[in-house]
Design an enzyme around this catalytic site. Sequence first.
Site, PDB file in Angstrom:
ATOM      1  N   ASP A 311     -27.593 -51.525 -55.423  1.00 59.53           N
ATOM      2  CA  ASP A 311     -28.391 -51.638 -54.207  1.00 59.53           C
ATOM      3  C   ASP A 311     -27.665 -50.886 -53.091  1.00 59.53           C
ATOM      4  O   ASP A 311     -26.450 -51.039 -52.911  1.00 59.53           O
ATOM      5  CB  ASP A 311     -28.589 -53.097 -53.803  1.00 59.53           C
ATOM      6  CG  ASP A 311     -29.531 -53.243 -52.622  1.00 59.53           C
ATOM      7  OD1 ASP A 311     -30.750 -53.301 -52.850  1.00 59.53           O
ATOM      8  OD2 ASP A 311     -29.037 -53.288 -51.480  1.00 59.53           O
ATOM      9  N   ASP A 354     -34.516 -49.175 -52.645  1.00 60.80           N
ATOM     10  CA  ASP A 354     -33.119 -48.727 -52.681  1.00 60.80           C
ATOM     11  C   ASP A 354     -32.369 -49.352 -53.850  1.00 60.80           C
ATOM     12  O   ASP A 354     -31.137 -49.468 -53.808  1.00 60.80           O
ATOM     13  CB  ASP A 354     -32.423 -49.067 -51.362  1.00 60.80           C
ATOM     14  CG  ASP A 354     -32.443 -50.564 -51.061  1.00 60.80           C
ATOM     15  OD1 ASP A 354     -33.200 -51.282 -51.755  1.00 60.80           O
ATOM     16  OD2 ASP A 354     -31.724 -51.004 -50.152  1.00 60.80           O
TER      17      ASP A 354
END
Length: 697
Positions: A311, A354
């Site tokens: 992430d 993301d």
Amino acid sequence: MKSLRFEISFTTITSIAVVSTLIISLSIYVYEKLYIEFIATEVEAIAQNMAIDLLDYIDEPAAQFNQTQILLRLEEYEYVETANVYDDENNLLNSYVGAAGLSVVKNSRDEALAQSSMKFDRTPENGEYSQLSLGMHNLESKVVVVKNIGEMSFPLGKLILTFNLQEALHENRRRYVILVAPSVIALTLLSLFISTRLHRRSLRPLENLIKTMDSVVDEQSYDVTVEETNKSETAALSHAFNNMMANIKSQSQMNAQKNLLLEQQQSKLETLANFDVLTGLPNRQYLMKTLSSLLAKNQRENTELCLMFLDVDGFKNINDSFGHDTGDKFLLHISAIMSRVLPTNATLGRLGGDEFLVIVDSVSSHTDVEHIATNLIDSVMKAHDVNRLRLDSSLSIGIAVASECNYEASTLITNADVAMYRAKKEGKGRLVWFNSAMFEDTQRKIQISMRLANALENDSFYLTYQTKVGPQKDIEGVEVLLRWHDEVLGLVSPAEFIPVAEKADKISLISLWVINQTCKELPQLIARFGSHIRVSINLSAHDLNNTEVTNCILNGLNSGEISAQHIEFEITETAYMNNFGVANSFFEALKKHGCHLSLDDFGTGYSSLSYLTEFNIDTLKIDRQFVSQIGQSERSEKITVAIITMAKSLNFAVCAEGVETEEQETFLLAHDCDLLQGFLYSRPSTLSQLQHQVATK
């Protein structure tokens, strides 16, 4: 199967044979007619001459030499059957039997006459030709000539000549056939030869056409033509074939182009189906297929596989501050960087947003995996130049081992995800291995997700209210806060179940329940606190993007089920910014109905000041992180004062949340804050609790 050439040749031969037979038959018929006419003329002349010569001897007794001598002239005529001389009283004076007569009558003239009478059906009934009239008579195959001897007015007797033409005709027919047949046969063969040659020549274009068509079938090539001859039929057929080949070639080329286009489109579709549009990395679908395949292989081979859940830290701030275009370019930039630092046994893919996955196949040791993860973190943690901006970020990585979850793909991803969230909690920009201690947190989330499905049906949710007071500490409004008590999990904090509900796409259903339940309890609130009371309901970013929620609110306002003057909708600054276009149009519709709007958590975003003049709101709420520092941080106090001053200049009301001390209260009221909310005044309470608290004051 018979060929066309054979059929044409057979037809030609048959036609020639039939025509030749008809011609020969006709010629024989004509020849016989002419022959009979010739014989008749000749017989007429012979009879006339003999009748004249017998005139001088007619008075002699019967069978005289002179009469016989004249009759013997007939020997040179082989087809003379008989010759009879009669006197004027029809008495036979003399007779002659020729070669033709001897072949019919072998014994005597009487027998010949008897046989002759039997053969001719049209002879007189008495069986004698003497009864015939003068002249020539055609009796079937015989010619009988009756001539008067002497003058017609004074006849002295008569001469009767009989010619048997049957043998003559038969013999002449045989000679004619023998003479003509070779020529006819030769001509027939010549005609057959010539017709065969002509047929072959005529059929050659058709044969070439057949060969060309066979080559088309064998070679699958449509770029062929045949010569167009000067014969109308074959020229038309060749022209039609050439046109057909041209059309087929054209259609084939078009089909080839369409197939190529379809293949390209299929390739694009496969790319779109398996690869991320932005980064070009494998997408979720492709990653799942690859992961399942590699897990099965490693399980069979008893080898290890590790999964990294990545992430990008701070990406949300980059996206919110500099826009989605910069955010997309930043993701593309770091995706390329991460791809370069990965070894060949690692597969990088994008889950969405993301979040990324890295599948490390055939792991030899945990040290190697940590080395890969460290390289990824180091490559992203550097400053990046994107869109002429210098951006900083980092990676939080969770790592899970396949053998620890029995090579189950879903469990492996969940474990890596849990480890990634633990990395974020521990400070971001680091890697964390999944362990059994984290499993309890995972199970808790799974249980919350499973129990959420039945929470609405079982009426497990309930509303609590936290008051908002004015400068005189009068209750001006309340904020609705949702709580959940589950019979299995007990009391579940919103901080736990709201993120799970958002991931499970159930948050909008919960929001609709909150709106409906608030409208049901609103009359009691008005009855207890007065008609001036205003109830604040929180809306999430998911609610703004869900037409079912927005339409339900607008329909409720139109029907009067939702009281516009008593309802205020709150939305966080971040949710407003991420859905600016949708939020503004929706809020304009709410304002037309008379609803109040409040911007929550102000000051925590990055674009607040640049967009503040465009926010169509009534109240600005100061976030608790600034309020909690009053009396402790001079900087926080200055920021709080600046927010209040700015809001007042824009004609916004100001509400400070998180007020817990009298010092905070004094500071805020001194700087003209309109509403105060916090534990100093009340904790979130049910409607009955809130009514009891107010009643006891």
